[in-house]
Design an enzyme around this catalytic site. Sequence first.
Site, short mmCIF file in Angstrom:
data_model
loop_
_atom_site.label_atom_id
_atom_site.label_comp_id
_atom_site.label_asym_id
_atom_site.label_seq_id
_atom_site.Cartn_x
_atom_site.Cartn_y
_atom_site.Cartn_z
N THR A 192 0.83 -1.21 0.00
CA THR A 192 0.00 0.00 0.00
C THR A 192 0.87 1.26 0.00
OG1 THR A 192 -1.82 -1.15 1.04
CG2 THR A 192 -1.77 1.24 1.33
N CYS A 386 -31.45 -15.96 -25.55
CA CYS A 386 -30.79 -15.64 -26.83
C CYS A 386 -30.41 -16.93 -27.55
CB CYS A 386 -29.61 -14.70 -26.60
SG CYS A 386 -29.29 -13.68 -28.03
N HIS A 512 -31.76 -10.32 -23.71
CA HIS A 512 -30.96 -10.66 -22.52
C HIS A 512 -31.57 -9.99 -21.28
CE1 HIS A 512 -27.46 -12.65 -24.35
NE2 HIS A 512 -27.72 -11.87 -25.39
N GLU A 514 -31.12 -10.60 -18.29
CA GLU A 514 -30.21 -10.52 -17.15
C GLU A 514 -29.61 -9.13 -16.96
OE1 GLU A 514 -29.69 -12.18 -19.95
OE2 GLU A 514 -27.57 -12.42 -20.48
N1 GLN Z 1 -25.14 -16.40 -31.75
C1 GLN Z 1 -26.50 -16.01 -31.69
C2 GLN Z 1 -26.76 -14.78 -32.56
O1 GLN Z 1 -25.86 -14.08 -32.93
C3 GLN Z 1 -26.92 -15.74 -30.28
C4 GLN Z 1 -26.23 -14.58 -29.64
C5 GLN Z 1 -26.41 -14.50 -28.16
O2 GLN Z 1 -26.76 -15.50 -27.54
N2 GLN Z 1 -26.12 -13.37 -27.58
O3 GLN Z 1 -27.91 -14.50 -32.89
#
Ligand code: GLN
Length: 553
Positions: A192, A386, A512, A514
């Site tokens: 540190t 996805c 997505h 998430e």
């Molecule tokens: N490979 C797939 C696409 O390009 C899914 C991409 C992902 O899961 N983010 O559509």
Amino acid sequence: MSAKYIFVTGGVVSSLGKGLAAASIGCLLESRGLKINLMKFDPYLNVDPGTMSPFQHGEVFVTDDGAETDLDLGHYERFTHAHLSRENNLTTGRIYEQIITKERRGDYLGKTVQVIPHVTNEIKNAMRKVASHGADVVIVEIGGTVGDIESLPFLEAIRQMRQELGRENTVFVHVTLVPWIAAAQELKTKPTQHTVKELLSIGIQADILLCRTDRALPNEMKSKIAGFCNVEERAVVTARDVKSIYECPLAFAEEGVDDLALKYLHIDAPARKMEAWKEIVHRAYNPKDTVHIGIVGKYVEYEDSYKSLKEALVHAALAHNLKLQVTWIEAEGLEEKIPGDRSYEAQLTGFDGILVPGGFGKRGVEGMLNAIRYAREQKVPYFGICLGMQTACIEFARNVCGLKAANSSEFDPAAEHRIIYKLRELLGVEEMGGTMRLGAWDCVLTPGSLAEKAYGKTEISERHRHRYEFNREYEALLTGGGLRLTGTTPDSTYVEIVEIPDHPFFLGCQFHPEFKSKPLEPHPIFRDFVAASYKNRLAHGVAVAEAQTTTVQ
Ligand code: GLN
């Protein structure tokens, strides 16, 4: 009031959790009624992390405006309500790209373009731009470790910011390591001292030291560090290891980090309100039971590749007061060794729910299809995200609708039945990122679907990052077989959600979800998937108990 700045740097080693530290400070300041914003500078030369392998860089976090950013922005969004965009994450590559564009345009009027002042000005302008949206405090994280050649222009820029704005408008927070040396049975302060000196040699005197340790720093150790490093004793903060990352803001609060930062910034703010966070942490440490999810993916050796996904599952488990147990399963390991051999199923038994997350490329896809088939047939709750939605459609086409040659043109461009294909290329859409569909898109849900029940409304917006899409030419065949399309874009060009009825929970989404889950606002689909998984666990628990009872009798 114009914005004030907190600069967060790191020393000694990487991975000390600067991002979490920045997010936690943001969380505390927000709880005191301040409007905050956060940004990160990454010193590497890639223009953004979009082109980097998940193994190299971890997850690419996507913002509403479609920026592909560093995963620390995910922490910022989970811990605060800051609205992040492409302005909030800049790399050296991006800064240079902007400068070179200006230089080619002749904007520099014949001047020699140099690191100081041109690069540093560009960096300072980026900070001012983020500050200009009405924030009281902007927290700026500088990636990398002090002493790296590539972070120097960023450090020089924040040094200049202090020079220009004064002490009452800027605070330097340095995250450092105080290791416990087992052989000596001692905590060591030397690393540190060195990192603080390194910072000082470029003109930055740290104000607050966040000392990562595995135990509380004794007071004499704090005063020793304070003396050597020229900071107040109360500015030497124990940033001890915590089991749940959501305890970080509370641990910082205990050490008074927010009080000190506000004092240095001459800000009067009301007391912090952290009750909701305390409740979350209490739940994290007092679960009523466990829920066990199997994640079948392709970047499973490196957990950071699925950072937001893991956190979204944690949030959902917390919503039901459950402890999340995750098993990462390498998709390639689920492929049939000999045609017809389903011995891989042994790896899939015993999970309360199965999830296939996003991914790119062909590797592991056949294994994912096997996992999905298992979940569908055995009525194990399934959530596909996805790539996990695309593979669910392919599995359904092959094994329910009998279309054995069904595939995605991503895995086999010459496939006879391209259930999943590059629709945007056909439509001639070219945007930032080429034909990739990025960022927030509106989606309309079918009343009565799992999705609509989860969200409690029919109009939603979620973030995307993919190239391939559901091919509606196969819609009649698939829906004829029982698949339901329960979410589409408002113009119905893109299919966003598929579900299988007569199953405890089977949902795939093209976006997505998430990225939008927070500990205090768990994402509705994750929440319902975990609920269904837990129900499955209880059902099996009862079955096991009955079997045992039978044996005893
Ligand atoms: N490979 C797939 C696409 O390009 C899914 C991409 C992902 O899961 N983010 O559509």
